[in-house]
Design a protein around this motif. Structure first.
Motif, PDB file in Angstrom:
ATOM      1  N   PRO A   1      27.444  18.712  34.222  1.00 58.32           N
ATOM      2  CA  PRO A   1      26.605  19.764  34.816  1.00 58.32           C
ATOM      3  C   PRO A   1      26.364  20.905  33.825  1.00 58.32           C
TER       4      PRO A   1
ATOM      5  N   LYS B   1      19.041  24.235  13.566  1.00 61.09           N
ATOM      6  CA  LYS B   1      19.830  24.055  14.796  1.00 61.09           C
ATOM      7  C   LYS B   1      18.917  23.402  15.814  1.00 61.09           C
ATOM      8  N   GLY B   2      19.473  22.383  16.495  1.00 55.83           N
ATOM      9  CA  GLY B   2      18.632  21.658  17.441  1.00 55.83           C
ATOM     10  C   GLY B   2      18.514  22.346  18.790  1.00 55.83           C
TER      11      GLY B   2
ATOM     12  N   GLU C   1      22.953  31.567  22.136  1.00 54.56           N
ATOM     13  CA  GLU C   1      24.260  30.926  22.336  1.00 54.56           C
ATOM     14  C   GLU C   1      24.993  30.878  20.999  1.00 54.56           C
TER      15      GLU C   1
ATOM     16  N   LYS D   1      25.512  16.936  21.670  1.00 51.35           N
ATOM     17  CA  LYS D   1      26.279  16.006  20.843  1.00 51.35           C
ATOM     18  C   LYS D   1      27.629  16.640  20.478  1.00 51.35           C
ATOM     19  N   THR D   2      27.554  17.859  19.957  1.00 55.40           N
ATOM     20  CA  THR D   2      28.775  18.526  19.517  1.00 55.40           C
ATOM     21  C   THR D   2      29.680  18.849  20.707  1.00 55.40           C
ATOM     22  N   THR D   3      29.105  19.375  21.771  1.00 52.87           N
ATOM     23  CA  THR D   3      29.877  19.731  22.954  1.00 52.87           C
ATOM     24  C   THR D   3      30.589  18.500  23.499  1.00 52.87           C
TER      25      THR D   3
HETATM   26  N1  LIG Z   1      26.813  21.265  30.035  1.00 52.44           N
HETATM   27  C1  LIG Z   1      26.476  22.378  29.386  1.00 52.44           C
HETATM   28  N2  LIG Z   1      26.254  23.505  30.076  1.00 52.44           N
HETATM   29  C2  LIG Z   1      25.875  24.638  29.433  1.00 52.44           C
HETATM   30  N3  LIG Z   1      25.696  24.741  28.110  1.00 52.44           N
HETATM   31  C3  LIG Z   1      25.898  23.656  27.379  1.00 52.44           C
HETATM   32  C4  LIG Z   1      26.303  22.420  27.947  1.00 52.44           C
HETATM   33  N4  LIG Z   1      26.429  21.501  26.944  1.00 52.44           N
HETATM   34  C5  LIG Z   1      26.108  22.140  25.804  1.00 52.44           C
HETATM   35  N5  LIG Z   1      25.803  23.443  26.050  1.00 52.44           N
HETATM   36  C6  LIG Z   1      25.330  24.448  25.080  1.00 52.44           C
HETATM   37  O1  LIG Z   1      24.012  24.054  24.721  1.00 52.44           O
HETATM   38  C7  LIG Z   1      23.819  24.238  23.322  1.00 52.44           C
HETATM   39  C8  LIG Z   1      23.506  22.888  22.692  1.00 52.44           C
HETATM   40  O2  LIG Z   1      24.635  22.051  22.714  1.00 52.44           O
HETATM   41  P1  LIG Z   1      25.208  21.391  21.359  1.00 52.44           P
HETATM   42  O3  LIG Z   1      25.137  22.349  20.242  1.00 52.44           O
HETATM   43  O4  LIG Z   1      26.505  20.770  21.685  1.00 52.44           O
HETATM   44  O5  LIG Z   1      24.094  20.268  21.173  1.00 52.44           O
HETATM   45  P2  LIG Z   1      23.891  19.332  19.885  1.00 52.44           P
HETATM   46  O6  LIG Z   1      23.168  18.137  20.358  1.00 52.44           O
HETATM   47  O7  LIG Z   1      25.176  19.137  19.219  1.00 52.44           O
HETATM   48  O8  LIG Z   1      22.922  20.255  18.997  1.00 52.44           O
HETATM   49  P3  LIG Z   1      22.418  19.882  17.500  1.00 52.44           P
HETATM   50  O9  LIG Z   1      21.264  18.959  17.735  1.00 52.44           O
HETATM   51  O10 LIG Z   1      22.005  21.189  16.885  1.00 52.44           O
HETATM   52  O11 LIG Z   1      23.567  19.243  16.792  1.00 52.44           O
HETATM   53  C9  LIG Z   1      25.085  24.871  22.783  1.00 52.44           C
HETATM   54  O12 LIG Z   1      24.898  26.260  22.722  1.00 52.44           O
HETATM   55  C10 LIG Z   1      26.151  24.489  23.811  1.00 52.44           C
HETATM   56  O13 LIG Z   1      27.164  25.435  23.894  1.00 52.44           O
END
Ligand SMILES: Nc1ncnc2c1ncn2[C@@H]1O[C@H](COP(=O)(O)OP(=O)(O)OP(=O)(O)O)[C@@H](O)[C@H]1O
Ligand SMILES: Nc1ncnc2c1ncn2[C@@H]1O[C@H](COP(=O)(O)OP(=O)(O)OP(=O)(O)O)[C@@H](O)[C@H]1O
Ligand SMILES: [Mg+2]
Ligand SMILES: [Mg+2]
Lengths: 253, 253
Positions: free
Chosen positions: A214, B11-12, B151, A16-18
């Motif tokens: 990816p 953290k998710g 991460e 979500k955040t990414t």
């Molecule tokens: N396409 C990708 N390839 C590799 N790593 C990724 C990718 N997308 C996200 N990540 C990594 O995976 C982890 C989870 O992503 P992120 O934190 O954006 O998810 P989120 O859904 O926002 O999590 P939360 O539920 O805690 O809010 C992070 O460490 C992020 O850097």
């Protein structure tokens, strides 16, 4: 008139955040004016875009709980055209404090209404839960974007999410529509990714973005430098994918 | 007398469920009697261990909200010695419904007290939030185990988690102690994993488990078959890692 998009999925760690940070950055570098609203108490979007959270005294929490004006709290980022309404640890208190407030689901909507003519897109990064912070985002939003990690547990969570969205549509936001579904951390080499793609495509049909994000280590490295992928490594497959996603979002008009 | 361990991190996607399911299965295959309590409305631990959720009429929700006895709701699994108190979508209503109940933080503790002499370990899988379901687990628990994905964003979340745990210790559970911190989805080849390991080891010292759980696609595939890793692929690096973790948990006595 700008569009408010809630980036949501209560399954944790699905990007979500990414997606919020990198889609926003790509839209801004294509000339759009974009605001990120970090509505996750973890404040990952805030640090992921390079803001020093620990120096902030006010944030989105104050907009919801203390009726502060959004204008006063918006911060610039390294990308021209991209600004952020940040989150700090203080926001963690909001889930409980909102329970007792009048019109508690509508606070974000009221606060952000005035911002819709200043930005082309307002992206709200939601926490991994379906509590009042997410409900506020879904009530304020014109549409919602669902990142789905290409793995089994992420598929399971969709039922609960869609049920919650249906009840928001029946109560606080009848106009809420699906912006799109995005497959993330996709690895073509594994059966698992392909199986999840087949199931998601069968269910969401043309609402599934053509762009598949990816797995790309650069996307996981960039946040530790406080940089969106287009500033961290423009040649990476991660950057190309979020660029392509931004074009799809622009075309959906 | 059995030990209640809450597996938690707001953290998710850091492998809370993967750790709960596989650590429990390994402890059971070493002769221990283990109960999993699925306190996440997503019900990933319930499906990850092979239970058909959609056929269930009652679950952990009924223990918290309708004062149902735990004995009546516990289900066996494919692994001798391992049982589960399942979760269904119904549990999603509990976060809000608990707000109005008397002694709302202590409901899980009261319900599980009678189970402590039937099991050696009771592992509670928490949702990715710090709401009343997680607070109930941390109040009922003797100790807590924190999975940390190797991460950047996962590091950021630790501050908020430790703050919340401190306030639980001061209010509803003074005896709560740290069982251990577990690095998950570790990839030796990347700088990112090594950097996160250094930071986590510097902070948690000998509370960081020696066992590092490697990234292993088999761990992500197993849940789609409803199998813990030791039944899905006993030769995988994922299975070896959770076996080694189980031995460390047993040694910490
Ligand atoms: N396409 C990708 N390839 C590799 N790593 C990724 C990718 N997308 C996200 N990540 C990594 O995976 C982890 C989870 O992503 P992120 O934190 O954006 O998810 P989120 O859904 O926002 O999590 P939360 O539920 O805690 O809010 C992070 O460490 C992020 O850097
Ligand atoms: N060591 C590993 N190697 C590869 N994949 C893994 C590993 N551990 C977990 N996974 C996968 O990563 C995803 C996230 O793990 P999991 O769902 O267990 O995390 P969680 O913390 O329980 O998530 P949530 O915050 O939603 O409860 C799942 O798809 C899981 O199968
Ligand atoms: Mg996030
Ligand atoms: Mg989980």
């Amino acid at each position: 008139m700008g569009r408010i998009i809630a980036v949501t999925n209560q399954k944790g760690g699905v990007a979500k955040t990414t997606t919020t940070v990198n889609l926003s950055a790509c839209l801004a570098s294509m000339g759009k004016k974009v605001l990120i609203v970090d509505s996750d108490p973890q404040g990952n979007a805030t640090s992921g875009i390079g803001i020093q959270k620990y120096e902030l005294t006010e944030c989105y929490y104050d907009v919801l709980i203390n009726d502060e004006s959004v204008d006063a709290l918006i911060l610039p980022t390294l990308i021209p055209g991209l600004e952020i309404l940040p989150a700090t640890l203080q926001l963690a208190g909001a889930e409980v404090e909102l329970v007792g407030k009048k019109e508690r689901e509508y606070l974000a909507k009221k606060a952000l209404l005035s911002q819709k003519d200043r930005y082309d897109y307002i992206l709200m990064d939601c926490p991994p839960s379906l509590g009042l912070l997410t409900i506020n985002a879904l009530t304020a939003a014109d549409s919602y974007l669902i990142p789905v990690q290409a793995e089994y547990y992420a598929l399971e969570g969709l039922t609960l999410l869609l049920k919650t969205i249906d009840s928001i549509k029946r109560s606080s936001n009848p106009g809420l529509r699906l912006e799109g579904v995005l497959l993330t951390m996709y690895d073509r080499r594994t059966n698992l990714s392909n199986q999840v793609e087949d199931e998601v495509r069968a269910y969401f049909k043309d609402k599934l973005y053509q762009t598949l994000i990816p797995k790309n280590i650069k996307l996981a490295e960039a946040p530790s430098f406080g940089l969106p992928i287009c500033l961290y490594d423009k040649t990476s497959t991660g950057c190309e994918a979020y660029d392509s996603l931004a074009k799809e979002v622009l075309n959906h008009g």
